[in-house]
Design an enzyme around this catalytic site. Sequence first.
Site, PDB file in Angstrom:
ATOM      1  CG  ASP A  48     -16.165 -17.904 -11.605  1.00 46.48           C
ATOM      2  OD1 ASP A  48     -14.979 -18.150 -11.916  1.00 46.48           O
ATOM      3  OD2 ASP A  48     -16.751 -18.463 -10.668  1.00 46.48           O
ATOM      4  CB  SER A  65      -0.954  -0.038   1.190  1.00 46.49           C
ATOM      5  OG  SER A  65      -1.925   0.967   1.074  1.00 46.49           O
ATOM      6  CG  ASP A  80     -11.125 -17.522 -14.994  1.00 48.42           C
ATOM      7  OD1 ASP A  80     -11.641 -18.656 -14.885  1.00 48.42           O
ATOM      8  OD2 ASP A  80     -11.293 -16.630 -14.146  1.00 48.42           O
ATOM      9  CG  ASP A  86      -5.999  -2.982  -3.957  1.00 53.15           C
ATOM     10  OD1 ASP A  86      -6.797  -2.273  -3.325  1.00 53.15           O
ATOM     11  OD2 ASP A  86      -4.769  -2.956  -3.764  1.00 53.15           O
ATOM     12  CG  HIS A  89      -5.283  -2.363  -0.133  1.00 48.22           C
ATOM     13  ND1 HIS A  89      -4.563  -1.929  -1.230  1.00 48.22           N
ATOM     14  CD2 HIS A  89      -4.846  -1.622   0.914  1.00 48.22           C
ATOM     15  CE1 HIS A  89      -3.734  -0.962  -0.856  1.00 48.22           C
ATOM     16  NE2 HIS A  89      -3.889  -0.762   0.433  1.00 48.22           N
ATOM     17  CG  ASP A 106     -11.870 -20.128  -9.870  1.00 48.77           C
ATOM     18  OD1 ASP A 106     -12.563 -19.235 -10.395  1.00 48.77           O
ATOM     19  OD2 ASP A 106     -10.631 -20.133  -9.903  1.00 48.77           O
TER      20      ASP A 106
HETATM   21 CA   LIG Z   1     -12.775 -18.075 -12.600  1.00 54.11          CA
END
Ligand SMILES: [Ca+2]
Length: 528
Positions: free
Chosen positions: A254, A185, A257, A403, A442, A261
Amino acid sequence: MRRLSTALIVAAIPLLGEAIAPAAGGTPCASLAALTIPTVTIRSATAMAAGPFTPSASSTLAPMTLPAFCRVEATARPTADSEIKFEVWIPPAEAWNGKFEGVGNGGYSGAIGYAAMAAPLRRGYAVASTDTGHAGDDMKFGQGHPEKVIDWAYRSIHVMTETSRLIVRVAQGRFADHAYFVGCSSGGHQALSEAQRYPDDYEGIIAGDPANNRIRQTFAFLYSWMATHGADGKPIIPDHKLALLTKAAVEACDALDGLKDGIIDDPRRCHFDPVRLLCPAADEAGCLTAAQVDAAKKIYEGVKNPRTGEQIFTGWPRGSEGFGESAGQSWRAYIMDPPEPMRIGFFKYFLFHDPNWDPHTMDWDRDLAYAEQKLPFMSAVERDLGPFRKRGGKLLMYTGWSDPVVPPQDTVAYYDAVVKTMGGLEKTREFYRFFLAPGMGHCTGGPGPNQFDHLTALEQWVEKGVAPDKLIASHAVNGKVDRTRPLCLYPQVARWKGTGSTDEAANFACVTDAPIGAQRKPTTMGTR
Ligand SMILES: [Ca+2]
């Protein structure tokens, strides 16, 4: 009496009883108080026995159990207006690993990071932390004190580092073999600032979720607050609808990719439109009003110059809206909850010197240009890391793709810019490696694996020449690990091999993904 650096003059060294004898050529802990380093006052040097540690009687910090160490408390005054407090903790000679670590701060800090110092001390490090030159998180400290703003921005870490390394040298009779800096940070900002401004300070640097593009990030906080708060100053999107947004974004993206998951691997590929949650009629818990849809869109899109359309700072990623219980695991802490724009003190006290400054008077052309001209040292965005590379430095950077505080897209943009400046990806990787953690918030937390030992990876790189190709991260619930996953060397991503548990890192390979915008493979998802 042993010989000393000319920079130091040790006054009479009292022969106090020491629990632990110093190494040959070293100095007993209590005697370190007699050091006379220019512009530095050693306030105390105390041999601490192993056991529970509380920094002071008034401390609210939970007691920590620490091994024995020498605690040096000091104040540096590099300018007449400076008051930089810092501490150095030095293990006894037989427990010292021969190394030094500087630790970073959070936010506008104003506190020595005792908790952050504990882990390196337990690993045998001599470790230092500073309050960055003021007390507390309130930015009023900068009002009428431009030198204190500089101390916060970059000078305190450098002064702490220089002085602490010298103190360690006197205590142990030799300089540390290796020096590392670890921060996330604001600490990530400090890490990049050290690599850019003081390349000789550290051989190894870890920059986590770095808030280094500080000026533009601060303009983005201001814009995001104004875009999401009504005339009454209340947030337009209530807390529970932030969680609703994350749930809907994850549902939509989701599988992009290739693996359902609960994690969006790369939010840049996700174009979930919050209008899909628009209430058919009256406002309800499970949908968004038109004003709420509009507010969410503005945070995703980021702040643009209203006249030219130029992107001043990136928006926040899909998946960062509200993924956890705490305010810091959502847009609440830095955008929604504050009664006025987060870090408005930057404008009031550092830039315009007007405590009554009204954010509605913002001129996105002139005020940004003015800030970058007047306070360029507030950011750490230098792309030429040639001096750090030349001294043999190694820089390991990581960030979380979810983040909600420092948008990871900006971290990616900085790395890409350095790659361009430093002669390409291969050349840059020789000294600067970047790891993205899907589903991490973060610095820590989030649905994605978010615990990993970056320091060991950096030690291997600096001390053995073994550069990290991936970091193995774990995710835990109530202390129990339920998922591991490799964090891959950017721009690679972790792809499930197609067999075995999707919760085990060994079943994933780091692969180079198709460029953003290209179709990777057919997907059953109708919309994003
Ligand atoms: Ca995924």
